[in-house]
Design a protein around this motif. Sequence first.
Motif, PDB file in Angstrom:
ATOM      1  N   TYR A  32      44.510  43.663  38.453  1.00 36.20           N
ATOM      2  CA  TYR A  32      45.200  43.052  37.098  1.00 36.20           C
ATOM      3  C   TYR A  32      44.834  41.731  37.175  1.00 36.20           C
ATOM      4  CZ  TYR A  32      47.595  47.173  37.179  1.00 36.20           C
ATOM      5  OH  TYR A  32      48.681  48.675  36.674  1.00 36.20           O
ATOM      6  N   SER A  33      43.378  41.337  35.888  1.00 38.26           N
ATOM      7  CA  SER A  33      43.422  39.567  36.047  1.00 38.26           C
ATOM      8  C   SER A  33      44.004  39.342  34.691  1.00 38.26           C
ATOM      9  CB  SER A  33      41.908  39.624  35.222  1.00 38.26           C
ATOM     10  OG  SER A  33      40.803  39.652  36.656  1.00 38.26           O
ATOM     11  N   PHE A  34      44.978  38.184  34.567  1.00 36.43           N
ATOM     12  CA  PHE A  34      45.789  37.955  34.328  1.00 36.43           C
ATOM     13  C   PHE A  34      44.924  35.674  33.693  1.00 36.43           C
ATOM     14  CE2 PHE A  34      48.751  40.726  35.863  1.00 36.43           C
ATOM     15  CZ  PHE A  34      49.006  40.981  35.042  1.00 36.43           C
ATOM     16  N   ASP A  37      50.309  34.734  31.321  1.00 31.35           N
ATOM     17  CA  ASP A  37      51.160  36.346  31.098  1.00 31.35           C
ATOM     18  C   ASP A  37      50.423  36.834  30.706  1.00 31.35           C
ATOM     19  OD1 ASP A  37      52.703  35.267  32.781  1.00 31.35           O
ATOM     20  OD2 ASP A  37      54.668  33.739  30.951  1.00 31.35           O
ATOM     21  N   THR A  38      49.173  36.491  29.851  1.00 33.25           N
ATOM     22  CA  THR A  38      48.794  37.796  29.425  1.00 33.25           C
ATOM     23  C   THR A  38      47.062  38.536  30.341  1.00 33.25           C
ATOM     24  OG1 THR A  38      48.553  36.629  26.913  1.00 33.25           O
ATOM     25  CG2 THR A  38      47.039  38.058  27.563  1.00 33.25           C
ATOM     26  N   LEU A  39      47.623  39.980  29.865  1.00 37.11           N
ATOM     27  CA  LEU A  39      47.124  40.656  30.846  1.00 37.11           C
ATOM     28  C   LEU A  39      45.114  40.560  30.511  1.00 37.11           C
ATOM     29  CD1 LEU A  39      46.457  42.883  33.727  1.00 37.11           C
ATOM     30  CD2 LEU A  39      46.948  44.733  31.714  1.00 37.11           C
ATOM     31  N   GLU A  40      44.726  39.851  30.900  1.00 37.98           N
ATOM     32  CA  GLU A  40      43.611  40.110  30.308  1.00 37.98           C
ATOM     33  C   GLU A  40      42.179  41.642  30.833  1.00 37.98           C
ATOM     34  OE1 GLU A  40      40.770  36.916  29.824  1.00 37.98           O
ATOM     35  OE2 GLU A  40      42.492  36.659  28.806  1.00 37.98           O
ATOM     36  N   GLN A  41      42.593  41.649  31.876  1.00 37.77           N
ATOM     37  CA  GLN A  41      41.864  43.047  32.073  1.00 37.77           C
ATOM     38  C   GLN A  41      42.310  44.590  33.705  1.00 37.77           C
ATOM     39  OE1 GLN A  41      37.912  42.017  33.939  1.00 37.77           O
ATOM     40  NE2 GLN A  41      36.643  44.047  33.297  1.00 37.77           N
ATOM     41  N   LEU A 122      53.553  44.450  41.843  1.00 37.88           N
ATOM     42  CA  LEU A 122      52.196  43.922  41.589  1.00 37.88           C
ATOM     43  C   LEU A 122      52.131  42.270  42.468  1.00 37.88           C
ATOM     44  CD1 LEU A 122      50.574  43.878  37.791  1.00 37.88           C
ATOM     45  CD2 LEU A 122      50.185  45.682  39.779  1.00 37.88           C
ATOM     46  N   TYR A 123      50.633  42.515  43.449  1.00 36.99           N
ATOM     47  CA  TYR A 123      50.978  41.469  44.140  1.00 36.99           C
ATOM     48  C   TYR A 123      49.870  40.394  44.190  1.00 36.99           C
ATOM     49  CZ  TYR A 123      54.195  44.654  47.214  1.00 36.99           C
ATOM     50  OH  TYR A 123      55.503  46.093  46.871  1.00 36.99           O
ATOM     51  N   CYS A 124      49.610  39.358  43.570  1.00 38.72           N
ATOM     52  CA  CYS A 124      49.116  38.856  42.832  1.00 38.72           C
ATOM     53  C   CYS A 124      48.961  37.399  43.802  1.00 38.72           C
ATOM     54  CB  CYS A 124      50.238  37.670  41.828  1.00 38.72           C
ATOM     55  SG  CYS A 124      50.185  39.066  40.882  1.00 38.72           S
ATOM     56  N   TYR A 125      47.750  36.990  42.930  1.00 38.97           N
ATOM     57  CA  TYR A 125      47.137  35.061  43.336  1.00 38.97           C
ATOM     58  C   TYR A 125      47.106  35.115  42.512  1.00 38.97           C
ATOM     59  CZ  TYR A 125      46.552  37.845  48.012  1.00 38.97           C
ATOM     60  OH  TYR A 125      47.260  38.713  49.181  1.00 38.97           O
ATOM     61  N   LYS A 126      46.951  33.848  42.923  1.00 40.48           N
ATOM     62  CA  LYS A 126      47.219  32.260  41.391  1.00 40.48           C
ATOM     63  C   LYS A 126      46.104  30.576  41.969  1.00 40.48           C
ATOM     64  CE  LYS A 126      48.573  30.794  37.595  1.00 40.48           C
ATOM     65  NZ  LYS A 126      49.904  30.418  36.444  1.00 40.48           N
ATOM     66  N   THR A 127      45.510  30.626  40.949  1.00 41.53           N
ATOM     67  CA  THR A 127      44.935  28.883  41.528  1.00 41.53           C
ATOM     68  C   THR A 127      45.615  28.670  41.008  1.00 41.53           C
ATOM     69  OG1 THR A 127      43.132  29.184  40.373  1.00 41.53           O
ATOM     70  CG2 THR A 127      42.002  29.673  41.894  1.00 41.53           C
ATOM     71  N   LYS A 128      45.807  27.398  41.824  1.00 41.69           N
ATOM     72  CA  LYS A 128      46.095  26.229  40.900  1.00 41.69           C
ATOM     73  C   LYS A 128      45.975  25.672  39.687  1.00 41.69           C
ATOM     74  CE  LYS A 128      48.463  24.522  45.143  1.00 41.69           C
ATOM     75  NZ  LYS A 128      48.874  23.091  46.544  1.00 41.69           N
ATOM     76  N   ASN A 129      45.269  26.077  39.005  1.00 43.00           N
ATOM     77  CA  ASN A 129      44.708  25.176  37.878  1.00 43.00           C
ATOM     78  C   ASN A 129      44.210  26.927  37.049  1.00 43.00           C
ATOM     79  OD1 ASN A 129      42.531  26.705  38.593  1.00 43.00           O
ATOM     80  ND2 ASN A 129      40.845  24.840  38.566  1.00 43.00           N
ATOM     81  N   GLY A 130      44.840  27.559  37.571  1.00 43.72           N
ATOM     82  CA  GLY A 130      44.986  29.087  36.837  1.00 43.72           C
ATOM     83  C   GLY A 130      43.591  29.735  36.668  1.00 43.72           C
ATOM     84  N   SER A 131      42.110  29.440  37.422  1.00 42.28           N
ATOM     85  CA  SER A 131      41.219  30.036  36.346  1.00 42.28           C
ATOM     86  C   SER A 131      41.121  31.198  37.707  1.00 42.28           C
ATOM     87  CB  SER A 131      39.886  28.597  37.245  1.00 42.28           C
ATOM     88  OG  SER A 131      40.105  28.313  38.790  1.00 42.28           O
ATOM     89  N   LEU A 132      41.788  31.396  38.229  1.00 36.73           N
ATOM     90  CA  LEU A 132      41.304  32.742  39.338  1.00 36.73           C
ATOM     91  C   LEU A 132      43.081  33.376  39.904  1.00 36.73           C
ATOM     92  CD1 LEU A 132      40.977  35.365  40.345  1.00 36.73           C
ATOM     93  CD2 LEU A 132      41.007  34.087  42.471  1.00 36.73           C
ATOM     94  N   ILE A 134      44.462  37.401  40.006  1.00 41.71           N
ATOM     95  CA  ILE A 134      44.017  38.420  40.081  1.00 41.71           C
ATOM     96  C   ILE A 134      45.449  39.134  40.539  1.00 41.71           C
ATOM     97  CG2 ILE A 134      43.164  37.888  42.427  1.00 41.71           C
ATOM     98  CD1 ILE A 134      41.640  39.824  41.547  1.00 41.71           C
ATOM     99  N   CYS A 135      46.395  40.481  40.497  1.00 39.07           N
ATOM    100  CA  CYS A 135      46.829  41.198  41.345  1.00 39.07           C
ATOM    101  C   CYS A 135      46.482  42.142  41.496  1.00 39.07           C
ATOM    102  CB  CYS A 135      48.097  41.584  39.761  1.00 39.07           C
ATOM    103  SG  CYS A 135      48.730  39.786  39.598  1.00 39.07           S
ATOM    104  N   THR A 136      47.265  42.952  42.525  1.00 41.74           N
ATOM    105  CA  THR A 136      46.764  44.725  42.644  1.00 41.74           C
ATOM    106  C   THR A 136      48.099  45.480  43.056  1.00 41.74           C
ATOM    107  OG1 THR A 136      46.610  43.645  45.157  1.00 41.74           O
ATOM    108  CG2 THR A 136      44.750  43.797  44.271  1.00 41.74           C
TER     109      THR A 136
END
Length: 137
Positions: A32-34, A37-41, A122-132, A134-136
């Motif tokens: 899942y790409s966010f 808080d909006t699901l993108e893909q 969902l287990y997620c990782y997020k860059t501090k600036n929000g550029s990524l 992603i969750c699985t």
Amino acid sequence: MNYKTIAIAFAALSLPLLSYAHSSPDQVKVCYSFAGDTLEQTQSCIVSSGGGAGGVYENIKIGNKYHLFEGACGMDGECDYSYYPGGPDSNIKPKQVISYLRDGTFHTKVKPSEAANANHLLYCYKTKNGSLDICTN
């Protein structure tokens, strides 16, 4: 041989028994790409993971693109994660990321203290600036 020598020899021989590395079989999951808080893909992905000696990794392949996350974990169970864009063979400088949880149905963020009561996470990782973000599953 004195007791101190015996104790040191025993400790040296038992050290390999105390630490180990492991890898898990590759798994096909949903990624899942966010954006905020909006699901993108939502798309299929392959996840490789493992760890040992205070470190963990998760390599997520979506299409032909790799996302490698490595964590250094302390005795308190907290981990500091780095993100390697392009995967393990990339020459791109790693970025710091945070890990967090989302509800698998409503995609809302879940506090670690609430995780035991959630049905699907969902287990997620997020860059501090929000550029990524992603969750699985």
